[in-house]
Design an enzyme around this catalytic site. Structure first.
Site, PDB file in Angstrom:
ATOM      1  N   GLU A  42      -2.198  -0.954   5.016  1.00 14.47           N
ATOM      2  CA  GLU A  42      -2.845  -0.319   6.158  1.00 14.47           C
ATOM      3  C   GLU A  42      -4.253   0.188   5.868  1.00 14.47           C
ATOM      4  O   GLU A  42      -5.081   0.279   6.770  1.00 14.47           O
ATOM      5  CB  GLU A  42      -1.962   0.828   6.680  1.00 14.47           C
ATOM      6  CG  GLU A  42      -2.131   2.173   5.967  1.00 14.47           C
ATOM      7  CD  GLU A  42      -1.753   2.146   4.489  1.00 14.47           C
ATOM      8  OE1 GLU A  42      -1.014   1.243   4.075  1.00 14.47           O
ATOM      9  OE2 GLU A  42      -2.216   3.027   3.741  1.00 14.47           O
ATOM     10  N   ASP A  77      -2.869   9.599  -0.202  1.00 18.03           N
ATOM     11  CA  ASP A  77      -3.451   8.350   0.294  1.00 18.03           C
ATOM     12  C   ASP A  77      -4.694   8.596   1.161  1.00 18.03           C
ATOM     13  O   ASP A  77      -5.272   7.672   1.711  1.00 18.03           O
ATOM     14  CB  ASP A  77      -2.394   7.563   1.073  1.00 18.03           C
ATOM     15  CG  ASP A  77      -2.609   6.054   0.962  1.00 18.03           C
ATOM     16  OD1 ASP A  77      -3.328   5.621   0.034  1.00 18.03           O
ATOM     17  OD2 ASP A  77      -2.070   5.326   1.817  1.00 18.03           O
ATOM     18  N   ARG A 104      -6.800  -1.046   4.340  1.00 20.24           N
ATOM     19  CA  ARG A 104      -7.860  -2.031   4.611  1.00 20.24           C
ATOM     20  C   ARG A 104      -8.128  -2.151   6.115  1.00 20.24           C
ATOM     21  O   ARG A 104      -9.244  -2.456   6.525  1.00 20.24           O
ATOM     22  CB  ARG A 104      -7.483  -3.379   3.983  1.00 20.24           C
ATOM     23  CG  ARG A 104      -6.221  -3.987   4.533  1.00 20.24           C
ATOM     24  CD  ARG A 104      -5.635  -5.072   3.642  1.00 20.24           C
ATOM     25  NE  ARG A 104      -5.002  -4.526   2.446  1.00 20.24           N
ATOM     26  CZ  ARG A 104      -4.481  -5.252   1.470  1.00 20.24           C
ATOM     27  NH1 ARG A 104      -4.526  -6.566   1.527  1.00 20.24           N
ATOM     28  NH2 ARG A 104      -3.917  -4.675   0.431  1.00 20.24           N
ATOM     29  N   LYS A 151       8.166   1.932   2.553  1.00 17.65           N
ATOM     30  CA  LYS A 151       8.186   2.036   1.100  1.00 17.65           C
ATOM     31  C   LYS A 151       9.545   2.540   0.633  1.00 17.65           C
ATOM     32  O   LYS A 151      10.226   3.262   1.364  1.00 17.65           O
ATOM     33  CB  LYS A 151       7.133   3.055   0.639  1.00 17.65           C
ATOM     34  CG  LYS A 151       5.693   2.583   0.757  1.00 17.65           C
ATOM     35  CD  LYS A 151       4.731   3.666   0.290  1.00 17.65           C
ATOM     36  CE  LYS A 151       3.281   3.247   0.427  1.00 17.65           C
ATOM     37  NZ  LYS A 151       2.905   2.102  -0.413  1.00 17.65           N
ATOM     38  N   ASP A 177       1.246   7.886   3.924  1.00 17.89           N
ATOM     39  CA  ASP A 177       1.522   6.456   4.022  1.00 17.89           C
ATOM     40  C   ASP A 177       2.990   6.190   3.703  1.00 17.89           C
ATOM     41  O   ASP A 177       3.384   6.098   2.540  1.00 17.89           O
ATOM     42  CB  ASP A 177       0.613   5.685   3.051  1.00 17.89           C
ATOM     43  CG  ASP A 177       0.862   4.186   3.096  1.00 17.89           C
ATOM     44  OD1 ASP A 177       1.530   3.719   4.054  1.00 17.89           O
ATOM     45  OD2 ASP A 177       0.393   3.476   2.188  1.00 17.89           O
TER      46      ASP A 177
HETATM   47  N1  BES Z   1      -1.570   3.495  -0.405  1.00 18.66           N
HETATM   48  C1  BES Z   1      -1.049   2.300  -0.937  1.00 18.66           C
HETATM   49  C2  BES Z   1      -1.561   1.982  -2.337  1.00 18.66           C
HETATM   50  C3  BES Z   1      -1.210   2.971  -3.410  1.00 18.66           C
HETATM   51  C4  BES Z   1      -0.061   2.798  -4.155  1.00 18.66           C
HETATM   52  C5  BES Z   1      -2.057   4.009  -3.703  1.00 18.66           C
HETATM   53  C6  BES Z   1       0.239   3.705  -5.156  1.00 18.66           C
HETATM   54  C7  BES Z   1      -1.765   4.920  -4.707  1.00 18.66           C
HETATM   55  C8  BES Z   1      -0.617   4.765  -5.440  1.00 18.66           C
HETATM   56  C9  BES Z   1      -1.409   1.140  -0.011  1.00 18.66           C
HETATM   57  O1  BES Z   1      -1.520   1.431   1.330  1.00 18.66           O
HETATM   58  C10 BES Z   1      -0.348   0.109  -0.144  1.00 18.66           C
HETATM   59  O2  BES Z   1       0.750   0.388   0.222  1.00 18.66           O
HETATM   60  N2  BES Z   1      -0.687  -1.070  -0.667  1.00 18.66           N
HETATM   61  C11 BES Z   1       0.213  -2.122  -0.846  1.00 18.66           C
HETATM   62  C12 BES Z   1      -0.424  -3.381  -0.334  1.00 18.66           C
HETATM   63  C13 BES Z   1       0.506  -4.556  -0.238  1.00 18.66           C
HETATM   64  C14 BES Z   1       1.548  -4.292   0.844  1.00 18.66           C
HETATM   65  C15 BES Z   1      -0.285  -5.787   0.090  1.00 18.66           C
HETATM   66  C16 BES Z   1       0.536  -2.224  -2.325  1.00 18.66           C
HETATM   67  O3  BES Z   1      -0.351  -1.978  -3.147  1.00 18.66           O
HETATM   68  O4  BES Z   1       1.677  -2.497  -2.665  1.00 18.66           O
HETATM   69 ZN    ZN Z   2      -2.004   3.382   1.786  1.00 19.09          ZN
HETATM   70 MN    MN Z   3       0.348   1.310   2.343  1.00 18.44          MN
END
Ligand code: BES
Ligand code: ZN
Ligand code: MN
Length: 489
Positions: A339, A278, A341, A267, A260
């Site tokens: 992504e 992920d 969800r 990111k 991801d």
């Molecule tokens: N895979 C990430 C969440 C994550 C972060 C898992 C750190 C493990 C460790 C997820 O896809 C994500 O990026 N979520 C975002 C959502 C936001 C953009 C609404 C997040 O949590 O910042």
């Molecule tokens: Zn993710």
């Molecule tokens: Mn993500």
């Protein structure tokens, strides 16, 4: 790691592990040995800080070899989880000691002894997990010397039988840990699907869908995520039919984002390497299926993994794109980094539509917000069904994998409304784990459902009693227990 069960006896080679209760009280085997060694063990205890606390060890050398005194705390309070932790302590104490094998005598008494013995062995096995196939310069000393544990007790045959079940589940945990540990250039969606195909040797039926098939099914949410990747998105469907033909299946769904980057909503560089895990939700589901099949669980299960890679690219989806999910509902992409969800939306819909399960449970490393809420110690979960939620909580408690229920609610759900589509994929800043769960709930019809956000617990940054640092495999044992205690036979 080889594990054996046998009648209590003094081993003629390797380390001999004997137990000591809190306060330094030697268990019968230790006391008898102490007598034969003219008080060597009790003398060592008297001159050290060893007090018999659970997991504490003291090494004493006699003329015949190494004796390890293992603290067990209050033997009357020792339960299966405590026993598993003791197994972990034995491994840590002796792994690099130079000993090739160890024998431990469990003479704690009580009817549950065979079960405790099985868990000592399980804990030993789980703690001895290593993922070192990419280390080409491992020296002999870097590798553990220890390769065998014999657990000794009178009811050894019964303990062996009980351990076979735990070992099957532990194999599943190791499968999860392997998948989660693999780097993303090795484990991309197709390779993940290939490894899942390997479960067919255990009797699991495996079906793999490619992008063409998913497009036909209308999975626009999942496909949108993978659209910026050179790697083809896949969906892996597994069926284990251990129950009666007429039994409605239970269902598990996993987020399998093999890497991801965040996509166009990219990111920051720092920590991005963590996003190889992920796919942890899909990893847990694969490991669970491995365990259920290996122990021939009497239950019908279907499982679905959404396998994609989230990359920035000329063909990647954009913030403000609108995609149509398999459910027919449209989604405005606010943030391409939300992504997971999107992947789950189509996977959940597919499973409930096709298999009409008794319940549906998804696992995902879904939000950073979950880690803000509960840290790396506890897994948060959400449910639309109190009974299922209580069963899950009991299962987590039973195997000592901490989980905690989080709320859903209309006020949060509303935050996912979009101006242009049926919903958006990212809400406001606060309550991010909850709004993510509310998004998923929009793809769940009347079926009892649980969402577990394992973002904080899929990877352990430190060693734990039965979990070495790294991919944890947490929730495989909880879900195995959920099935075992409620849905078999
Ligand atoms: N895979 C990430 C969440 C994550 C972060 C898992 C750190 C493990 C460790 C997820 O896809 C994500 O990026 N979520 C975002 C959502 C936001 C953009 C609404 C997040 O949590 O910042
Ligand atoms: Zn993710
Ligand atoms: Mn993500």
């Amino acid at each position: 790691m080889r594990i054996a069960f046998a009648k209590p006896a003094r081993p003629n080679k390797g380390a001999f592990v004997v137990t000591v209760a809190e306060g330094g009280k030697l268990a019968p085997t230790a006391a008898a040995l102490d007598k034969d060694l003219a008080g060597l063990l009790s003398g060592a205890i008297a001159r050290s800080k060893f007090s018999g606390k659970p997991g504490q060890t003291l090494t004493v050398f006699s003329a015949e070899g190494r004796v390890v005194l293992l603290g067990v705390g209050d033997p009357d309070k020792l339960d299966a989880n405590g026993a598993a932790a003791l197994g972990g302590s034995i491994y840590v104490d002796l792994a690099h000691s130079g000993e090739k094998e160890a024998a431990v005598v469990l003479d704690l008494g009580g009817d549950t002894l065979p079960d405790l013995a099985a868990h000592v062995a399980m804990g030993f096995g789980l703690r001895s997990y290593r993922f070192d196939q990419y280390k080409t310069k491992l020296k002999k000393d870097d590798k553990p010397s220890l390769s065998k544990l014999t657990v000794m007790l009178d009811a050894h045959a019964k303990a062996k039988k009980l351990h076979e079940i735990e070992a099957a589940v532990a194999e599943g945990v190791a499968f999860t840990r392997d998948l989660v540990s693999e780097p993303p250039n090795v484990l991309f969606p197709e390779e993940f699907a290939n490894r899942v195909k390997g479960l067919s040797k255990l009797g699991v039926e495996v079906e793999i869908l490619g992008e063409k098939e998913m497009a036909k099914l209308g999975m626009g949410a999942l496909l949108g995520v993978g659209q910026g990747s050179r790697r083809e998105s896949k969906m892996a469907i597994m069926r284990w039919n251990g129950g009666k033909k007429s039994d409605q299946p239970i269902a598990f769904v996993g987020k399998g984002v093999c890497f991801d980057t965040g996509g166009i909503s990219i990111k920051p560089a720092g920590g991005m390497e963590d996003m190889k895990f992920d796919m942890g939700g899909a990893g847990v589901v694969a490991g669970l299926m491995h365990g259920l099949a290996a122990r021939r669980a009497k239950v019908n299960v279907v499982a679905c993994l959404g396998l994609v890679e989230n990359m920035p690219d000329g063909n990647a989806q954009r913030p403000s794109d609108v995609v149509t999910s398999m459910s027919g509902q449209t989604i405005e992409i606010i943030n391409t980094d939300a992504e997971g969800r999107l992947v789950l939306a189509d996977a959940l819909w597919y499973i409930q539509d096709k298999y009409k399960p008794k319940f549906m449970l998804d696992l995902a490393t879904l939000t950073g917000a979950m880690m803000v809420s509960l840290g790396e110690e506890t897994c948060g979960y959400f449910s639309n069904d109190d009974e299922l939620s209580d069963k899950l909580k009991a299962a987590g408690d039973a195997v000592a994998e901490p989980i905690w229920r989080m709320p859903l609610g209309d006020a949060y759900n509303k935050m996912m409304d979009s101006d242009i589509a049926d919903m958006k994929n990212a809400g406001a800043r606060w309550g991010g784990a909850i709004t993510a769960a509310c998004f998923l709930e929009r793809f769940v019809n009347k079926v009892p459902w649980v969402h577990m956000d394992i973002a904080g617990v899929a990877w352990s940054r430190k060693d734990r009693p039965i979990t070495p640092k790294g991919a944890s495999g947490f929730m495989v044992r909880t879900l195995d227990r959920l099935v075992r205690d409620n849905y078999e036979g």
